[in-house]
Design a protein around this motif. Structure first.
Motif, short mmCIF file in Angstrom:
data_model
loop_
_atom_site.label_atom_id
_atom_site.label_comp_id
_atom_site.label_asym_id
_atom_site.label_seq_id
_atom_site.Cartn_x
_atom_site.Cartn_y
_atom_site.Cartn_z
N GLY A 179 0.84 -1.20 0.00
CA GLY A 179 0.00 0.00 0.00
C GLY A 179 0.87 1.24 0.00
N VAL A 180 0.22 2.37 -0.07
CA VAL A 180 0.94 3.66 -0.12
C VAL A 180 0.33 4.59 0.92
CG1 VAL A 180 1.55 3.37 -2.54
CG2 VAL A 180 -0.54 4.61 -1.94
N TYR A 181 1.07 5.66 1.24
CA TYR A 181 0.57 6.58 2.25
C TYR A 181 1.02 8.00 1.98
CZ TYR A 181 5.09 6.99 4.71
OH TYR A 181 6.39 7.27 5.05
N GLU A 182 0.43 8.91 2.74
CA GLU A 182 0.83 10.32 2.72
C GLU A 182 0.74 10.85 4.15
OE1 GLU A 182 2.16 12.75 0.97
OE2 GLU A 182 2.39 11.46 -0.76
N VAL A 183 1.57 11.80 4.46
CA VAL A 183 1.46 12.53 5.74
C VAL A 183 1.36 14.00 5.39
CG1 VAL A 183 2.48 13.02 7.98
CG2 VAL A 183 2.88 10.79 6.91
N PHE A 184 0.23 14.61 5.76
CA PHE A 184 0.01 16.04 5.53
C PHE A 184 0.25 16.77 6.84
CE2 PHE A 184 -2.66 15.76 1.57
CZ PHE A 184 -2.90 14.39 1.57
N ARG A 185 0.79 17.98 6.75
CA ARG A 185 0.95 18.83 7.92
C ARG A 185 -0.31 19.69 8.08
NH1 ARG A 185 2.37 19.80 12.94
NH2 ARG A 185 4.60 19.63 13.22
N LEU A 186 -0.84 19.76 9.27
CA LEU A 186 -1.94 20.68 9.55
C LEU A 186 -1.38 21.80 10.41
CD1 LEU A 186 -4.72 18.10 10.57
CD2 LEU A 186 -4.38 19.13 8.32
N TYR A 187 -1.44 23.03 9.90
CA TYR A 187 -1.09 24.19 10.71
C TYR A 187 -2.40 24.88 11.08
CZ TYR A 187 3.80 23.57 9.34
OH TYR A 187 5.07 23.07 9.15
N ARG A 188 -2.66 24.95 12.37
CA ARG A 188 -3.94 25.47 12.88
C ARG A 188 -5.11 24.84 12.13
NH1 ARG A 188 -1.15 30.62 11.89
NH2 ARG A 188 0.26 30.90 13.64
N GLY A 189 -4.99 23.56 11.90
CA GLY A 189 -6.09 22.80 11.30
C GLY A 189 -6.16 22.85 9.78
N ILE A 190 -5.24 23.58 9.15
CA ILE A 190 -5.30 23.70 7.68
C ILE A 190 -4.13 22.94 7.05
CG2 ILE A 190 -5.21 25.36 5.75
CD1 ILE A 190 -6.44 27.39 7.81
N PRO A 191 -4.42 22.07 6.07
CA PRO A 191 -3.33 21.31 5.45
C PRO A 191 -2.40 22.22 4.65
CG PRO A 191 -5.49 20.50 4.69
CD PRO A 191 -5.74 21.72 5.51
N PHE A 192 -1.10 21.98 4.82
CA PHE A 192 -0.07 22.75 4.12
C PHE A 192 0.35 21.97 2.88
CE2 PHE A 192 4.64 23.77 3.92
CZ PHE A 192 4.48 25.05 3.42
N CYS A 193 0.41 22.64 1.73
CA CYS A 193 0.81 22.02 0.46
C CYS A 193 -0.07 20.81 0.11
CB CYS A 193 2.27 21.57 0.51
SG CYS A 193 3.44 22.90 0.64
N ARG A 194 -1.34 20.97 0.34
CA ARG A 194 -2.27 19.85 0.13
C ARG A 194 -2.21 19.29 -1.29
NH1 ARG A 194 -8.55 19.59 1.94
NH2 ARG A 194 -9.16 17.88 0.60
N GLU A 195 -2.22 20.20 -2.26
CA GLU A 195 -2.25 19.73 -3.65
C GLU A 195 -1.02 18.91 -4.01
OE1 GLU A 195 -3.09 22.58 -6.78
OE2 GLU A 195 -4.71 23.35 -5.49
N LEU A 241 -13.13 14.93 7.43
CA LEU A 241 -12.30 14.40 8.53
C LEU A 241 -11.63 15.54 9.28
CD1 LEU A 241 -11.06 11.82 9.86
CD2 LEU A 241 -9.15 12.10 8.27
N ILE A 242 -11.10 16.50 8.51
CA ILE A 242 -10.36 17.61 9.12
C ILE A 242 -11.28 18.42 10.05
CG2 ILE A 242 -9.20 19.82 8.59
CD1 ILE A 242 -8.09 18.31 6.04
N THR A 243 -12.55 18.52 9.68
CA THR A 243 -13.48 19.30 10.53
C THR A 243 -13.76 18.59 11.86
OG1 THR A 243 -15.47 18.32 9.60
CG2 THR A 243 -14.66 20.33 8.53
N THR A 244 -13.48 17.28 11.93
CA THR A 244 -13.69 16.57 13.19
C THR A 244 -12.50 16.76 14.15
OG1 THR A 244 -12.60 14.49 12.54
CG2 THR A 244 -14.94 14.72 11.97
N ALA A 245 -11.40 17.31 13.62
CA ALA A 245 -10.19 17.47 14.45
C ALA A 245 -10.12 18.89 14.98
CB ALA A 245 -8.95 17.17 13.61
N PRO A 246 -9.58 19.08 16.19
CA PRO A 246 -9.44 20.44 16.70
C PRO A 246 -8.52 21.27 15.79
CG PRO A 246 -8.75 18.80 18.34
CD PRO A 246 -9.01 18.07 17.08
N GLN A 247 -8.79 22.55 15.71
CA GLN A 247 -8.01 23.43 14.82
C GLN A 247 -6.63 23.70 15.41
OE1 GLN A 247 -9.80 25.62 12.12
NE2 GLN A 247 -10.82 23.66 12.14
N GLN A 248 -5.76 22.74 15.35
CA GLN A 248 -4.44 22.95 15.93
C GLN A 248 -3.36 22.38 15.02
OE1 GLN A 248 -4.99 20.96 19.65
NE2 GLN A 248 -4.56 18.98 18.82
#
Ligand code: PDD
Length: 278
Positions: free
Chosen positions: A29-45, A76-83
């Motif tokens: 399988g494959v995976y990705e790790v996105f960074r959330l800064y204050r709940g917003i993904p960085f470099c999402r695209e 999913l992101i909306t279920t996580a605290p904005q941090q």
């Protein structure tokens, strides 16, 4: 904690992964790790783009259109605290009786979750120690595959030797670290391994290359040796979880004067602006 499990977002204890899931039996399988800064993904695209490429290279087909996955990730992101945190996403080839060939009937399994993760402030400020180790991985390190055993072994070996991370060396050439890319600076020129099959094409690496050009620093995407690394003025690693972290000790010897260098500091500052973190 809420989990995206295929097409549902459900509590963690309701997730049921089959013992025959190929992610589990083969690391298939494959995976990705996105960074959330204050709940917003960085470099999402950029992460989605790399995910598509990993899926294509491994011939794993998402069980639904990519737009649908994007929509589930939004939810999913909306279920996580904005941090500050991360979003982990993996897609395995699915579940089937164990046999190496691709199972024709298996449906790929999607799993994602968000988790709090503070920025590595201390490491970014003071730097980390590393040891060099042979790069024992396969020849498709550009695919972000679940097969991380060599990375896991190298990381633990570094910790067992009292270091923070391992710098991987293949045939005398420095490739990357266990979960980050690496850059070395000599005479004000920034060197990093070319983005080929021997390294992961890091999203943070790309951001840093862009920032380096913006601040008029010369960058060379060229392979360099562990001997070159030992004589570098500055060394730092780049990654979604590590951002730009200076390496101040390699194999128990100081890098430069043993403190994070001025170009590393400049890039760290530029990164903060780029990611809106000031
Ligand atoms: N790892 N190289 C390797 C081997 C990695 O596993 C990673 C990321 C990177 C940096 O890539 P990026 O800048 O896109 O995060 C380089 C993630 C964070 C992980 O496995 O946890």
């Amino acid at each position: 904690m809420m989990i995206l499990f295929n097409d549902q977002i459900i509590p963690k204890d309701q997730v049921t992964i089959s013992f025959e899931d190929r992610g589990y039996t083969f690391g298939d399988g494959v995976y990705e790790v996105f960074r959330l800064y204050r709940g917003i993904p960085f470099c999402r695209e950029a992460h989605m783009h790399r995910l598509k490429r990993s899926l294509m290279e491994t011939r794993i087909q998402l069980p639904y259109p990519m737009e649908k996955l994007e929509h589930y990730l939004d939810q999913l992101i909306t279920t996580a605290p904005q941090q500050d945190g991360l979003l982990y996403l993996q897609i395995s080839r699915g579940s089937a009786p164990r046999s190496h060939a691709f199972p024709p009937a298996a449906v790929p399994v999607v799993l994602a979750y968000c988790q709090p993760l503070p920025r590595p402030v201390q490491a970014m400020r003071s730097g980390i120690s590393a040891i060099t180790q042979p790069d024992l991985r396969w020849l498709r390190c550009d695919i972000k595959s679940l097969n991380l055993l060599p990375n896991v072994m190298a990381k633990q070996n570094a910790l067992d030797h009292g270091a923070d991370d391992a710098i991987l060396v293949r045939n005398g050439t420095v490739t990357e670290c266990t979960a980050a890319n690496i850059m070395a600076i000599r005479n004000s020129i920034i060197y990093t391994h070319p983005a080929n099959h021997l390294i992961l094409h890091g999203i943070t690496r790309n951001v840093v290359l862009k920032l380096a050009k913006e601040i008029n620093r010369e960058v060379r995407e060229e392979a360099f040796s562990s001997k070159f690394l030992a004589r570098a003025d500055e060394v730092f690693i780049t990654g979604t979880t590590t951002e730009i972290t200076p390496v101040t000790t390699i194999d128990q010897k100081p890098v430069g004067n043993g403190r994070p260098g001025p170009i590393t500091r400049q890039l760290q500052a530029a990164f903060e602006v780029e990611a809106g973190l000031e």
